[in-house]
Write an enzyme that holds these catalytic residues in place. Sequence first.
Site, short mmCIF file in Angstrom:
data_model
loop_
_atom_site.label_atom_id
_atom_site.label_comp_id
_atom_site.label_asym_id
_atom_site.label_seq_id
_atom_site.Cartn_x
_atom_site.Cartn_y
_atom_site.Cartn_z
CG ASN A 91 -1.51 1.29 1.56
OD1 ASN A 91 -2.47 1.74 0.93
ND2 ASN A 91 -0.91 1.99 2.53
CE1 TYR A 160 0.98 8.18 -6.39
CE2 TYR A 160 -0.51 8.39 -8.25
CZ TYR A 160 -0.29 8.04 -6.94
OH TYR A 160 -1.32 7.54 -6.17
CE LYS A 164 0.44 4.52 -6.83
NZ LYS A 164 0.51 3.62 -5.67
N1 LIG Z 1 -5.34 9.04 -1.55
C1 LIG Z 1 -5.62 8.90 -2.84
O1 LIG Z 1 -6.40 9.68 -3.41
C2 LIG Z 1 -5.00 7.77 -3.62
C3 LIG Z 1 -5.55 7.47 -4.89
C4 LIG Z 1 -5.02 6.41 -5.61
C5 LIG Z 1 -3.98 5.66 -5.09
N2 LIG Z 1 -3.47 5.99 -3.87
C6 LIG Z 1 -2.38 5.15 -3.37
O2 LIG Z 1 -2.78 4.52 -2.17
C7 LIG Z 1 -1.65 4.28 -1.33
C8 LIG Z 1 -1.92 4.84 0.06
O3 LIG Z 1 -2.18 6.21 -0.08
P1 LIG Z 1 -2.75 7.11 1.10
O4 LIG Z 1 -3.53 8.17 0.42
O5 LIG Z 1 -3.35 6.28 2.15
O6 LIG Z 1 -1.36 7.77 1.60
P2 LIG Z 1 -0.96 8.44 3.00
O7 LIG Z 1 0.08 9.46 2.66
O8 LIG Z 1 -2.16 8.89 3.71
O9 LIG Z 1 -0.29 7.24 3.79
C9 LIG Z 1 0.86 6.62 3.23
C10 LIG Z 1 1.67 5.95 4.30
O10 LIG Z 1 2.85 5.43 3.65
C11 LIG Z 1 3.98 5.73 4.46
N3 LIG Z 1 5.19 5.81 3.65
C12 LIG Z 1 5.53 6.79 2.78
N4 LIG Z 1 6.74 6.55 2.26
C13 LIG Z 1 7.19 5.40 2.83
C14 LIG Z 1 8.39 4.67 2.71
N5 LIG Z 1 9.38 5.06 1.91
N6 LIG Z 1 8.52 3.53 3.43
C15 LIG Z 1 7.52 3.12 4.26
N7 LIG Z 1 6.36 3.79 4.41
C16 LIG Z 1 6.21 4.92 3.71
C17 LIG Z 1 3.64 7.06 5.12
O11 LIG Z 1 4.41 7.31 6.30
C18 LIG Z 1 2.15 6.90 5.41
O12 LIG Z 1 1.92 6.31 6.66
C19 LIG Z 1 -0.47 4.91 -2.05
O13 LIG Z 1 0.19 3.90 -2.78
C20 LIG Z 1 -1.12 5.90 -2.99
O14 LIG Z 1 -0.34 6.15 -4.13
C21 LIG Z 1 -3.94 7.03 -3.12
#
Ligand SMILES: NC(=O)c1ccc[n+]([C@@H]2O[C@H](COP(=O)([O-])OP(=O)(O)OC[C@H]3O[C@@H](n4cnc5c(N)ncnc54)[C@H](O)[C@@H]3O)[C@@H](O)[C@H]2O)c1
Length: 254
Positions: A91, A160, A164
Amino acid sequence: MPGRLRDKVAVITGAGMGMGREAAVLFAEEGARVVVADIDARAAKETVERVEQAGGQALAVVGDVAVEADVRRMIDEGARRFGRLDILYNNAGVLWKDRDRSVLETDEPSWDRVIAINLKSVFWVTKHGIPELRKAGGGSIILMGSVSALAGFTRAQDAYTAAKGALISLTKSLAIQFAKDRIRCNVIHPGIVDTPLQAPYLTPAIRKEFETGIPLGRIAHPREIAYVALFLASDESSFMTGAELVVDGGFTAG
Ligand SMILES: NC(=O)c1ccc[n+]([C@@H]2O[C@H](COP(=O)([O-])OP(=O)(O)OC[C@H]3O[C@@H](n4cnc5c(N)ncnc54)[C@H](O)[C@@H]3O)[C@@H](O)[C@H]2O)c1
């Protein structure tokens, strides 16, 4: 604890916040023991506390998913503590709209770091995690894609998007290679989800613009993605592998 993930152990990367934290709590509510892997020690600890408040068990492992030695340690500590691993939920990811923009505007360090966290991390997690799934007699690997991989956007985040997109190909390769080991691999493509990752960019004007473009008329709550991950993690999806699940409120159907 009873539930849809009874007796299973899940590693969730990036479980310190957002969708990863939501999945950690939901998976625990459904009976899984959870390895909370995150770069942010305080956030990981808080997720563990939330899991424990929900009556579950979790272990925080702090490290950078882009670094092989850190990932090996996350996998080893998780397997040692809980005795097995069944689910690898990849994730963790970053969206840095200030540095990751069009190819014309993005420098090499930004490209490298975004690709390392969003793509190379999955390489390390699966490299070190699949042997544990094999020992457990099978398992489920979940990759976190994005609608960014499915459509172009005028406001570009090209590193990004490329990361993806590559996860779709990796999902299929892993699915085919490890089907014989009863290991499944699927990818989720969320649309916009209300998490700390999006928070800096969701001005009232941008939020309104997103909501207008989404047929369901709103952005997602993290739990709406966690439920899809729960399905993929559980045996309910036992005949699904190599698949892409789009969870975007109808955005890409339009
Ligand atoms: N939020 C959105 O709109 C969205 C949409 C599509 C995909 N995503 C994807 O979903 C996933 C989760 O996103 P989110 O919105 O919950 O993000 P978020 O930023 O809320 O949480 C991400 C977590 O990942 C951790 N993290 C970041 N870099 C890291 C590293 N190098 N090593 C270990 N941990 C690390 C952070 O500390 C954080 O706890 C991501 O892959 C993101 O690309 C998010």
